[in-house]
Enzyme design. Structure first.
Site: not given
Length: 530
Positions: A58, A125, A384
């Site tokens: 997404q 993010e 990650r």
């Protein structure tokens, strides 16, 4: 029954089976396109795009492309998230090639979001210091990228796509891989087909469905890592499994995802009492690295306080247009995210470990390359950074294509695939009691928080399940589960996504990557089970 090979042969195909790519996700398709006009065969278990985690992504792709950003800043964020064991030279290489790969994707027709002046629209993010996430329609990046690449692959005559072929084994002669063995009809056929090749590129995805709760598609069972390990390949960092902190907790499996970008846009995490618990755990609160947020959510859920992503103020009425995928998932479950907090739970999302590869995607076996989540390149370290996975997939897929073209400039003529015999090793592995038990055991003992006794229990149970079910596909999955469990047992510290309740501190002595073959793991298993 045997397959009619003539009926599968495209009229334009010249019978060259030079390069076989296992997997129809982002890495596999991008590699095939970059190899064009070199003849390539893609073997995909499901119709290309449908069984790939890439299509479900997404957030987008991380790339340092804004005026205030830099490769150094992106590298710094990547290294910080990776908790001390990122391969910095490899990560810098990946980051520096990111903008060029974004332009490749634009050329293939990916409709990345743009502002009114036509510039790429970048979002932020968790754990990113800058807005550098290139996305599509808010939360449709993965699907839109895959749609564009699928269309490009379909119109490229040098690429042969064979869908419904479940690859079960690598053909290996010593340390040289010379092809693969696959089962057609979505793995249901009694016949298996051998595909000889000068080069095999493994792009088979992650391990999510080794666990009970995951955001990954059902095809992500770790079978690529298992096949490579059984052929003797070196596996790196198997213990590091990332849990996405905000899978939507509505009892659906795979679990729908509430994208990281929601928190990047200001959404907050609260418990049933409305307390914003992440401010107690990290200075960056909801924008802390994923492992920290996942453990925070896990603690609230485990304590019975629940965890909810509250987007009502940060996104509010813009939700349907800015995040249509998340909005649809919530509304289907009777939750209106415009006015209601979204119940969330951690779910297996990404495997930092995998087949060890170098900067050109070469594995420890000659003739075998690998790209995407099936690999461990070292760029993610122990945890990650959000949206670095799609970046890694396209960068290393492109590098593999360049390396193969330089190493083998001439294509080689092969006979068409031959049947590899019949057996009854099919169908039931996906629904077998052994697999259901394995998924529950992995979630219980190799989940968000682990401990030594639980991991030893898991290892003993994996050995028992292997004795009960010797089918090749289950054997592939059990091999990966074993590598994860043994790796987690051997790492007697907590680092990144790997949290040991009995070793909660980070150890400087273990600030390094881990490497293990299946033979190494089996030796440790034998010691544990006596």
């Amino acid at each position: 029954m045997a397959i009619n090979l003539e009926s599968m042969r495209p009229q334009s195909w010249q019978g060259i089976d030079d390069i076989v790519i296992v997997g129809g996700g982002l890495a596999g398709l991008f590699c095939a396109l970059k190899l064009s006009p070199r003849p390539v065969t893609i073997l995909a278990a499901a119709p290309i795009g449908q069984g790939a985690s890439s299509a479900w992504a997404q957030g987008g792709i991380a790339a340092a492309m804004s005026p205030g950003d830099s490769f150094d800043k992106h590298l710094s964020d990547t290294v910080a998230a990776g908790a001390g064991i990122v391969e910095e030279k490899i990560a810098r290489l990946m980051i520096s090639e990111g903008p060029d790969r974004i332009h490749d994707l634009l050329a293939y027709g990916v409709p990345f979001d743009r502002d009114l002046e036509g510039h790429l629209l970048l979002s932020r993010e968790a754990a990113h210091s800058e807005r550098r996430i290139v996305r599509v329609a808010g939360d449709r990046a993965g699907g839109a990228i895959m749609e564009a690449l699928i269309a490009a692959v379909r119109r490229t005559p040098s690429i042969r796509v064979m869908e419904g072929y479940v690859v079960e084994e690598l053909i290996a002669e010593g340390r040289f891989v010379s092809g693969v063995v696959a089962r057609p009809d979505a793995g249901q056929s009694k016949s298996r087909v051998a595909f000889p090749a000068r080069a095999v590129v493994l792009c088979s995805g992650g391990v999510g469905h080794l666990y009970k709760v995951t955001t990954n598609p059902p095809e992500a069972r770790g079978t690529g890592v298992g096949m490579a390990a059984k052929a003797g390949a070196m596996i790196a960092d198997a213990e590091f499994v990332q849990f996405h902190p905000t899978a939507i907790d509505i009892g659906h499996y795979p679990a729908p995802l509430a994208t990281e970008a929601l928190r990047g846009d200001g959404a907050i995490l609260v418990n049933k009492a409305g307390h914003r618990f992440m401010t107690d755990l990290h200075p960056e609160a909801e924008l802390a690295p994923r492992d920290i947020v996942a453990r925070g959510v896990f603690a609230e859920v485990s304590a019975g306080r629940g965890a909810f992503l509250d987007c009502t103020r940060a996104v509010g009425s813009h939700f349907p247009t800015q995040f249509p995928t998340v909005y649809a998932s919530c509304m289907a479950a009777g939750i209106d995210p415009v006015t209601q907090p979204i119940p969330v739970v951690p779910a297996v999302h990404y495997h930092m470990g995998g087949v060890a590869v170098d900067a050109d995607g070469r594995t420890s076996l000659d003739g075998l390359w690998a790209a995407g989540e099936v690999t461990s390149t070292g760029v993610h370290g122990a945890n990650r950074l959000a949206s670095n996975s799609l970046l890694e997939a396209v960068v290393f897929a492109g590098r593999i294509a360049d390396h193969i073209k330089g190493l083998m400039p001439e294509a080689t003529l092969y006979e068409w695939p031959k049947t590899a015999g019949e057996n009854d090793d099919l169908v039931t592995v996906e629904d077998s009691p052994q697999l259901r038990t394995l998924r529950q055991l992995m979630s219980t003992h190799a989940g968000v928080i682990r401990d030594g006794e639980g991991l030893k229990t898991l290892i003993r149970e994996i050995a028992r399940l292997e004795r009960e079910n010797s089918r090749v596909r289950f054997s592939n999955m059990a091999a990966v589960a074993k590598l994860i469990a043994v790796g987690a047992l051997q790492r007697t510290e907590s680092r990144g996504a790997h949290m040991r309740a009995d070793f909660p501190e980070t150890s400087d002595a273990q600030r390094h990557r881990t490497y293990m073959t299946l033979k190494d793991a089996n030796r440790i298993v034998a010691e544990i089970i006596g």
